[in-house]
Write a protein that holds these residues in place. Structure first.
Motif, PDB file in Angstrom:
ATOM      1  N   UNK A 114      54.809  39.437  78.009  1.00  0.00           N
ATOM      2  CA  UNK A 114      55.063  38.671  76.782  1.00  0.00           C
ATOM      3  C   UNK A 114      55.358  39.612  75.613  1.00  0.00           C
ATOM      4  N   UNK A 115      54.588  40.696  75.517  1.00  0.00           N
ATOM      5  CA  UNK A 115      54.794  41.645  74.421  1.00  0.00           C
ATOM      6  C   UNK A 115      56.144  42.352  74.572  1.00  0.00           C
ATOM      7  N   UNK A 116      56.486  42.715  75.833  1.00  0.00           N
ATOM      8  CA  UNK A 116      57.804  43.345  76.047  1.00  0.00           C
ATOM      9  C   UNK A 116      58.927  42.411  75.608  1.00  0.00           C
ATOM     10  N   UNK A 117      58.779  41.119  75.953  1.00  0.00           N
ATOM     11  CA  UNK A 117      59.819  40.160  75.573  1.00  0.00           C
ATOM     12  C   UNK A 117      59.955  40.100  74.047  1.00  0.00           C
ATOM     13  N   UNK A 118      58.831  39.981  73.337  1.00  0.00           N
ATOM     14  CA  UNK A 118      58.904  39.882  71.878  1.00  0.00           C
ATOM     15  C   UNK A 118      59.477  41.160  71.273  1.00  0.00           C
ATOM     16  N   UNK A 119      59.040  42.310  71.793  1.00  0.00           N
ATOM     17  CA  UNK A 119      59.556  43.572  71.239  1.00  0.00           C
ATOM     18  C   UNK A 119      61.043  43.747  71.538  1.00  0.00           C
ATOM     19  N   UNK A 120      61.470  43.310  72.716  1.00  0.00           N
ATOM     20  CA  UNK A 120      62.901  43.436  73.026  1.00  0.00           C
ATOM     21  C   UNK A 120      63.742  42.522  72.131  1.00  0.00           C
ATOM     22  N   UNK A 121      63.207  41.349  71.815  1.00  0.00           N
ATOM     23  CA  UNK A 121      63.920  40.464  70.880  1.00  0.00           C
ATOM     24  C   UNK A 121      64.022  41.124  69.503  1.00  0.00           C
ATOM     25  N   UNK A 122      62.925  41.734  69.085  1.00  0.00           N
ATOM     26  CA  UNK A 122      62.922  42.441  67.797  1.00  0.00           C
ATOM     27  C   UNK A 122      63.926  43.601  67.841  1.00  0.00           C
ATOM     28  N   UNK A 123      63.966  44.306  68.979  1.00  0.00           N
ATOM     29  CA  UNK A 123      64.913  45.435  69.090  1.00  0.00           C
ATOM     30  C   UNK A 123      66.359  44.935  69.004  1.00  0.00           C
ATOM     31  N   UNK A 124      66.599  43.770  69.572  1.00  0.00           N
ATOM     32  CA  UNK A 124      67.954  43.191  69.479  1.00  0.00           C
ATOM     33  C   UNK A 124      68.289  42.894  68.007  1.00  0.00           C
ATOM     34  N   UNK A 125      67.309  42.373  67.275  1.00  0.00           N
ATOM     35  CA  UNK A 125      67.537  42.100  65.845  1.00  0.00           C
ATOM     36  C   UNK A 125      67.758  43.403  65.080  1.00  0.00           C
ATOM     37  N   UNK A 126      66.987  44.436  65.439  1.00  0.00           N
ATOM     38  CA  UNK A 126      67.136  45.741  64.775  1.00  0.00           C
ATOM     39  C   UNK A 126      68.555  46.285  65.005  1.00  0.00           C
ATOM     40  N   UNK A 127      69.031  46.100  66.222  1.00  0.00           N
ATOM     41  CA  UNK A 127      70.386  46.541  66.547  1.00  0.00           C
ATOM     42  C   UNK A 127      71.406  45.763  65.700  1.00  0.00           C
ATOM     43  N   UNK A 128      71.152  44.465  65.565  1.00  0.00           N
ATOM     44  CA  UNK A 128      72.061  43.604  64.803  1.00  0.00           C
ATOM     45  C   UNK A 128      72.199  44.086  63.350  1.00  0.00           C
ATOM     46  N   UNK A 129      71.103  44.526  62.757  1.00  0.00           N
ATOM     47  CA  UNK A 129      71.164  44.960  61.356  1.00  0.00           C
ATOM     48  C   UNK A 129      71.499  46.442  61.235  1.00  0.00           C
ATOM     49  N   UNK A 130      71.641  47.129  62.369  1.00  0.00           N
ATOM     50  CA  UNK A 130      72.025  48.540  62.330  1.00  0.00           C
ATOM     51  C   UNK A 130      70.870  49.499  62.102  1.00  0.00           C
ATOM     52  N   UNK A 131      69.685  49.108  62.527  1.00  0.00           N
ATOM     53  CA  UNK A 131      68.512  49.959  62.355  1.00  0.00           C
ATOM     54  C   UNK A 131      68.440  51.037  63.442  1.00  0.00           C
TER      55      UNK A 131
END
Ligand SMILES: *Cc1c(COP(=O)(O)O)cnc(C)c1O
Length: 500
Positions: free
Chosen positions: A133-150
């Motif tokens: 569950x934590x991996x899933x949430x963190x991967x979603x966050x990483x996708x968002x980070x990628x989207x904003x160029x972080x």
């Protein structure tokens, strides 16, 4: 403690309690039937949406409450109660006719994700307990980070919404810039009159209400004047104050305006200020391929967002998920941990498992709703492409409305940068604010579509906010016709008043 109790007596009591608590675990046939009834109810609700009003004046009565009792209920009756006493009252946020505030709609797999999250009750707070569950949430966050160029150093948290996302960011900024009781009265926060009101709320909850808050003037398009920000920061530094936080907006709620993020970021970097970008409404337009009326691409409009120290972005708005999901992204995860990481003795077993940062160390929450599934399931099931198309459609719908409403004689605000625009009708006789207030009322009385209004510099403006995935040309055309008809009626009424 009654020492006379025999073990047999205790066991007899336990057997009796177990039997009485047994209904809490319905048998498989019952569970299947309940699930069928609830999903049928939901499917019919969705099926009816095109014919259901977006708004009803009806608020119900206090007598129609939701009392709790010892008696078990029947599911069909309870569903009928939900329908009668809830779904038919007030605003219908699932409707494509919802064009007020900031809509989203609620894509249906989001609900299925919630069902899975709740029925499995996975724990997404600590990696040790819920690694998947934590991996899933963190991967979603990483996708968002990628989207904003972080960069890779960034991470964040799936919070309940943009308000909490902003709060988490401000607390992180406060600690990163070491604002404490000694420095708070010299600390300066910069924002504009167009920030969402939850920004002021978060400033107070975050213990920052004693800081100095500067309203930086806006340009004619309701965007922060970066030149005046630089001037004000310079003046404050010269006066011995401690500028520490700038709150910029990427999509304001009133007009969808995007502050000049690149210029603001340059000032923040030069002076060591924390830059927070509130992209709760606008952030997901980063997925769109679009040119605005002046030919500016999406990367041009959002230029500089990747330089922010923190960003709030709401999947329950721009990803059309059901209510209950906002995200905070922080460029340096260590800063987020510094404000939110605690250890407890009873959690000592969790210490060794540090493959993934735990959401509990990145937010105020410990036990929480597993929000990842409601976002992951729709994204994986549909793929990203239809989301991009829907977001682009919203931008086009807003442009269509903007042009049409201007052609119909309305005064319009600035050309839309995203999918929100403001407009008002200025009557030749009578008071404009009253006229526009009456116009909103007329739309609300009709109820097929829902709009909201705002006050800017003392003038009432009507807002169009297109962000539901269920909003298409049909709804925009209906609103245009309704407004035209209502203006005609009101003009006649206002004219009759001045006639002798
Ligand atoms: C909606 C919104 C918020 C508040 O987010 P919630 O999810 O409603 O808590 C903050 N900022 C902006 C710009 C918004 O549009």
């Amino acid at each position: 403690m009654n020492s006379q109790l025999t073990t047999e007596a205790i066991r007899a009591k336990l057997a009796e309690l177990e039997a009485r608590a047994d209904p809490l675990e319905p048998d498989q046939a019952t569970l299947r039937e309940w699930s069928r009834l609830v999903s049928e109810f939901g499917i019919e609700f969705v099926g009816r949406l095109p014919e259901t009003p977006a708004y009803s004046f009806n608020r119900g009565s206090k007598a129609d409450g939701f009392p709790i009792s010892e008696q078990p209920g029947s599911l069909p009756e309870l569903l009928a109660q939900v329908d009668r006493q809830m779904l038919r009252l007030g605003l219908n946020p699932a409707s494509g006719g919802h064009l007020g505030y900031i809509p989203g709609g609620g894509v249906t797999p989001s609900a299925l994700g919630d069902f899975l999250a709740a029925i499995t009750n996975q724990y997404a707070g600590v990696f040790f307990a819920g690694p998947g569950a934590v991996r899933m949430e963190n991967d979603l966050i990483r996708w968002l980070c990628e989207l904003v160029g972080y960069p890779e150093s960034a991470l964040g948290n799936l919070a309940s919404g943009g308000s909490i996302a902003n709060l988490i960011a401000f607390v992180t900024a406060r600690d990163a810039r070491e604002i404490d009781s000694q420095s708070i009265r010299r600390a300066v926060i910069y924002l504009t009159a167009q920030v969402h009101h939850c920004v002021h709320k978060a400033i107070r909850i975050g213990g920052l209400s004693e800081a100095i808050v500067r309203n930086i003037p806006l340009d004619e398009r309701f965007r922060m004047r970066a030149d005046l920000l630089a001037e004000q920061v310079g003046a404050d530094l010269a006066a011995g104050l401690k500028p520490f936080l700038v709150v910029a907006s990427a999509g304001t709620t009133d007009t969808g305006s995007i502050d000049p993020l690149a210029e603001i970021a340059t000032i923040c970097q030069r002076e060591g200020l924390w830059l927070h970008v509130d992209a709760a409404y606008g952030g997901f337009f980063l997925l769109a391929d679009d040119r605005d009326l002046e030919g500016r691409s999406i990367p041009e409009r959002f230029a500089g967002i990747s330089q922010a120290d923190s960003i709030a972005i709401d999947p329950h708005k721009g990803l059309f998920l059901s209510y209950g999901l906002g995200a905070v992204l922080v460029r340096d995860v260590a800063a987020l941990q510094r404000s939110h990481r605690y250890q407890a003795n009873y959690m000592q077993d969790t210490l060794d498992a540090i493959e993934e940062p735990s959401p509990a160390e990145l937010s105020p929450e410990l036990t929480k709703h597993f929000r990842g599934l409601r976002m992951w399931l729709p994204l994986r099931l549909f793929g990203i492409s239809p989301f991009r198309a829907a977001l682009e459609e919203k931008l086009w719908l807003c442009r269509l409305f903007y042009q049409e409403i201007r052609e119909r004689g309305f005064e319009v605000g600035p050309p839309p940068e995203l999918s929100v625009c403001i407009y008002r009708y200025v009557p030749s006789t009578g008071e404009a604010n009253e006229f526009n207030r009456r116009l909103v009322e007329a739309v609300h009385r009709d109820g097929r579509v829902f709009i909201s209004s705002t006050t800017i510099a003392g003038q009432i403006w009507l807002r169009l906010a297109v962000l539901s995935f269920r909003t298409h040309q049909r709804e925009i055309d209906y609103l245009l016709e309704l407004l035209t008809q209502s203006v005609n009626d009101l003009v006649a009424e206002f004219a009759a008043r001045v006639r002798p």
